[in-house]
Design an enzyme around this catalytic site. Structure first.
Site, PDB file in Angstrom:
ATOM      1  N   GLU A 444       2.558  -0.743  -9.747  1.00  0.00           N
ATOM      2  CA  GLU A 444       2.710  -2.214  -9.712  1.00  0.00           C
ATOM      3  C   GLU A 444       2.600  -2.651  -8.254  1.00  0.00           C
ATOM      4  OE1 GLU A 444       6.446  -3.958 -10.672  1.00  0.00           O
ATOM      5  OE2 GLU A 444       7.591  -2.127 -10.444  1.00  0.00           O
ATOM      6  N   GLU A 453      -2.002  -7.202  -1.761  1.00  0.00           N
ATOM      7  CA  GLU A 453      -0.997  -6.291  -1.204  1.00  0.00           C
ATOM      8  C   GLU A 453      -1.555  -4.874  -1.119  1.00  0.00           C
ATOM      9  OE1 GLU A 453       2.809  -6.965  -3.089  1.00  0.00           O
ATOM     10  OE2 GLU A 453       2.803  -9.093  -2.557  1.00  0.00           O
TER      11      GLU A 453
END
Lengths: 644, 644
Positions: A444, A453
């Site tokens: 995740e 990210e």
């Protein structure tokens, strides 16, 4: 008193004001105020100076009331100043221009003396209003607390220019736009919209939700009459007002009463059955206020998620740097509460397990699953639950680079008695040397914009220990953007007075924005990707067409989202059209433009986005190409980047 | 060697280069350079890397010549690098895009290693060139000394887009404009214009004189053939090239020779009759070079005034503050040399004297003349000379506030023996209590923009001691502006990295500018003005229409001028259409725009100018209204003002 109580909503839209049409000569203002407040209005929009006044040397300004007739808190809580409407700063008559400039400055000075929170300044009288804007801009430079609300009729009306073709319509948004451009997007300049009986199209109206609208001045002429003789609004007006209530816009009732209903005998819509005893003469506009209260109270209560997020509305946050920085316990705590997200993961893992191990093999096969970026263990739990649910046997490696999270992970495993199934690896997934290869890789690592990210770079590093036929969950993800009007965000960024903040993407709960066109896909990544020529650089050109009836608009930047395919039909995302309900881990991302761009009606918007990869960082660059080129934003990642 | 010597002109346009078309394989570059220099070319535009090269891992860049084959000074003085022309950063082919990016960066890095002064980068291959601009912008951020010259064909050519209507023409200026907007007006990005056989209209060409054009690459195909078989250019090409010579643009000859004339036998146009002995094989393009030299040498020498002003070209100066500050001796010295100006004053005073005193009254009448702001006395001298010339008797008061100038004034009066005629008053004209009233008030208080050194305020103060039928010289003055392209000025202002410098007017000898429309009147003042309602505040709206064949353009600001009526038909001024010849006291003024504005073809420009007066200062505000509104510049005089 407020229009009603709505759980969680503490915005100004609970308050309703009333416009004072006649100049309260003498000391009439306190009486008008008392009467209005006792009729449940919350504040007055009241003239401050006799409209017959014209500047003369030595004359004392004929104000509506001395500052002493109301207390300072009454002035500031209950009075919005209304600047004289005869003021015409763009007249061809020089004397009128000079008188107007002097009077405007005198009235604003008086309002400042009274500590009013805001003054409404009259609408521009003609399409060119440069001198009006110049004087207001001069005034704005000197104001510290008071706001100016520029009154703008909400319509596409006939042109006021005498020399133009009478049939041409003028979009009043254009007046506002010229005015605020001339005033350099002043953060103390707001809009008060006059709502009339006819309304432009919904797309045209929608633009205002990204503009700094403080008040909707609802004309009594805009009301219809229901079967029982009471005022009511058309469906479109109702929708618009609900939109205003939801966007913290206060309503001000204005005009003469067209509905002379007896309040005493017909109290059905009245909120306070006793008020007639206190105020023998009911306020003439009370029936309209009652209808506003009815509309307000009829709204659905704010959903729990909205209530939770209300304090984040339009608040700019810098995106996380989870690779460079270690997250703190509180951040883990927040994200782990997002049960919807982990339920989706569990569903995806369950489907993958069933695909990997057929029912016949259940007793013999053991699936190796690696959670890369295990944090404090929510995906480990989801994996084990999926295994239990499907009756599959799992061996789990939980890889985590944050040593603080690893401590919690060890406690969790012990507490849950998972020692036999879970191996904890305290390492960065990009350099871990795995003892065996995995069937399933679960992560995740997604940000609001999907890859922002550095999920692609992390998973590229981790796929070394995935079997050639292994599965990555998520298996793919895509970012999206759409152009938005967002004057509040623009002003917050501008307050930093540098370029770097305009070349940074922000995570933000978008609220006061106008979404101008449907989102489009930007970058996609699929995992695993064993191609030797694979690159995580991307370049995408997008063209947005605004609905034809929108009119012109100002674009302050682009709202960004993502959607991820976890496995097969199980997806997860925040793209507005397909978003997973009741998930709160991600707010949208916002890519600003250094200079807001004017988009003429029916002109396409072309924007280019680059994802660039260097040795130590990844960054985005972006630029508008149409309707006119902007500078390339964030060249070489000089202002904003994510560290590897 | 330079094309020729032109008195006073030391600009780069004396130098002429030649483009090397074929890749000089092996160590051929030194031979090509020697041959070209001995044929009187000054530099080469030469490829640096084999055009067949495509990036491959581990490959060594196949450069034209090792850095050792030429000395560092030869590299930097004689070689302009030519970046490979196959580079296509906006191709749909991703591999070609990535190869192009890598190669461009490698070639620029090599050119930087060689300390070249400039590289020519190839023209955009399609109308959308955002990725090309992005990569160039990235490179520009890292360059310290080297310039990049973007090659742009000088034409309105057929569209290169395949999906467009073939008959549509593309204005190559638009490519340049998009490119430089995306590159944020980088001060190291220049233009090299390819001159072809056909030329756009003069108005279209004129735009380039305000752009950072460094080189004109003149194609041999653009030449005609004269009766004797030699190359020559059309009149329009000649005019264009003279324009380039006058704007410091260097010529580079390019292409294959179309004129195989024998250089030895026909030396008429040849500049150096001996050169054939040194270089037995004449350079194939020498006839074209000779023609360039002929054109260059044929130009008129620079007028003395231009030579005097050459070092001030495009150099931004802050306007004087003569009211707040006292001028220095050197400033007086410079201005007093402007004989043309004082001759005009003498003519005006003479006419006024004759009007005041008829020939019959000469023996009895004495005219009282006051010079307000007498400085070191030039207007006193002009007045006395006018009196002598017309046989009128004068009593002169010389009022001067600068005590230093008063000292010089006393010496002058004594030296010239004017004691009986001239009374010196050491005082500010605004507060002097005059012992008698004047017939004629003479002043020289005008700035480049007329009223910008506060002549109106000074003369309002001084007219107290003018008789009701008295004459002011000047009797009126008017300011003018016109929109200009001035990228050099914009970049110089931008270098300050603040808003204040973009809200300041500058005195500047305009040179590298494109004047886009004829000047129009802004503010007028007439003296004396005894009206009780007189004000020196002004507000003017102007609309400029560009000639229809100009095409689109970028406006960086407005050039300002003045014209003054001294008395009746005697005027004085710098407005280009009516300017007084050979006067050097005033350069134009320049009002910048914070953001240069794109003006689409045939769109009018609307600008508003305000002259604002406060208790202690006077200032201008200005704003564009069309084609799109700018912020109001210099609100409240926050950045630029003239002190009272």
């Amino acid at each position: 008193m407020p229009l009603g109580q709505r759980a969680g909503d503490k915005s100004d839209s609970r308050y309703c004001g009333v416009e004072v049409l006649d100049f309260p000569a003498g000391d009439g203002l306190p009486a008008v105020l008392t009467h209005s407040l006792s009729s449940a209005f919350d504040f007055l929009l009241a003239p401050l100076v006799d409209p017959d006044y014209r500047p003369t040397p030595g004359a004392v300004l004929p104000v509506a009331a001395s500052d002493l007739v109301l207390s300072p808190s009454q002035w500031s809580s209950h009075i919005v100043g209304k600047i004289s409407e005869w003021i015409d700063l763009d007249s061809e008559d020089e004397q009128l221009r000079l008188d107007s400039e002097l009077t405007l400055k005198q009235e604003i000075a008086w309002a400042t003396h009274l500590s009013l929170q805001a003054c409404v300044i009259p609408p521009p009288k003609r399409s060119t209003c440069a001198n009006y804007a110049r004087v207001v801009n001069n005034i704005l430079q000197g104001l510290t607390n008071m706001q100016l609300w520029l009154r703008i009729p909400l319509e596409k009306s006939e042109s006021m220019e005498e020399d133009r073709d009478k049939s041409e319509t003028v979009d009043s948004w254009e007046w506002w736009n010229s005015f605020r451009l001339l005033c350099e997007h002043s953060s103390q300049l707001y809009v008060a919209l006059d709502i009339l009986s006819s309304l432009p199209s919904m797309n045209s109206l929608g633009r205002w939700f990204g503009e700094p609208v403080r008040a909707a001045i609802l004309q009594t002429d805009a009301f219809l009459t229901n079967a029982r003789g009471y005022p009511c609004l058309s469906k479109r007006h109702q929708t618009l007002l609900t939109g205003f209530f939801n966007h913290s816009v206060q309503v001000i009732i204005s005009g003469r009463s067209n509905h002379n209903v007896s309040q005493v005998s017909e109290g059905v819509l009245s909120r306070d059955e006793n008020h007639t005893e206190d105020t023998p003469t009911q306020h003439a506009l009370s029936p309209y206020l009652d209808y506003m209260a009815y509309l307000y109270q009829r709204m659905d209560p704010l959903p729990e998620q909205e209530r939770f997020e209300i304090n984040y509305r339009d608040f700019l946050q810098s995106p996380l740097q989870p690779l460079m920085d270690n997250l703190e316990a509180q951040t883990y705590e927040t994200f782990e509460k997002d049960t919807v997200k982990y339920t989706q993961y569990q569903r995806a893992i369950a489907k993958a397990l069933v695909d990997k191990v057929s029912d016949d093999e259940v007793s013999t096969a053991r699936t190796v699953l690696m959670v890369v970026g295990a944090g404090r263990g929510p995906l480990v739990r989801a994996s084990l639950q999926a295994a239990e649910e499907t009756g599959r046997t799992l061996k789990v490696y939980a890889v985590e680079k944050n040593p603080n999270a690893v401590i919690t992970l060890h406690s969790l495993i012990k507490l849950e008695g998972w020692e036999s199934m879970v191996t904890i690896i305290s390492s960065d997934m990009r350099c871990w040397d795995a003892p065996e290869k995995a069937d399933i890789l679960v992560s995740e690592l997604l940000g609001s914009f999907g890859d922002n990210e550095l999920s692609p770079e992390c998973l590229d590093g981790a796929q070394r220990f995935l079997k050639p036929d292994g599965i990555s969950i998520p298996s793919s993800y895509t970012s999206f953007i759409q152009p938005v009007t967002a004057s509040k965000l623009h002003n917050d960024i501008k307050a930093h007075k540098d370029i770097a903040h305009f070349e940074t993407a922000y995570v933000v709960k978008l609220h006061r924005v106008a979404r101008l066109a449907p989102p489009q896909e930007v970058f996609s990544f699929a995992h695993p990707n064993f191609s030797p020529k694979a690159t995580n650089q991307r370049y995408t050109k997008l063209q947005f067409e605004l609905p034809q009836d929108t009119g012109s608009c100002l674009v302050h930047g682009f709202a960004g989202y993502f959607d991820a395919v976890l496995y097969k039909d199980v997806h997860l995302g925040i793209e507005p059209n397909t978003c997973t309900p009741n998930m709160f881990s991600w707010f949208p991302i916002f890519f600003p433009l250094r200079k807001p761009i004017y988009v003429p009606s029916e002109s396409p918007i072309e924007v280019h986005f680059w994802r660039c990869c260097g040795a130590t960082k990844v960054w985005y660059e972006w630029a508008l190409v149409a309707p006119s080129p902007s500078p390339i934003h964030n060249s070489n990642g000089r202002s904003y980047w994510v560290g590897l």
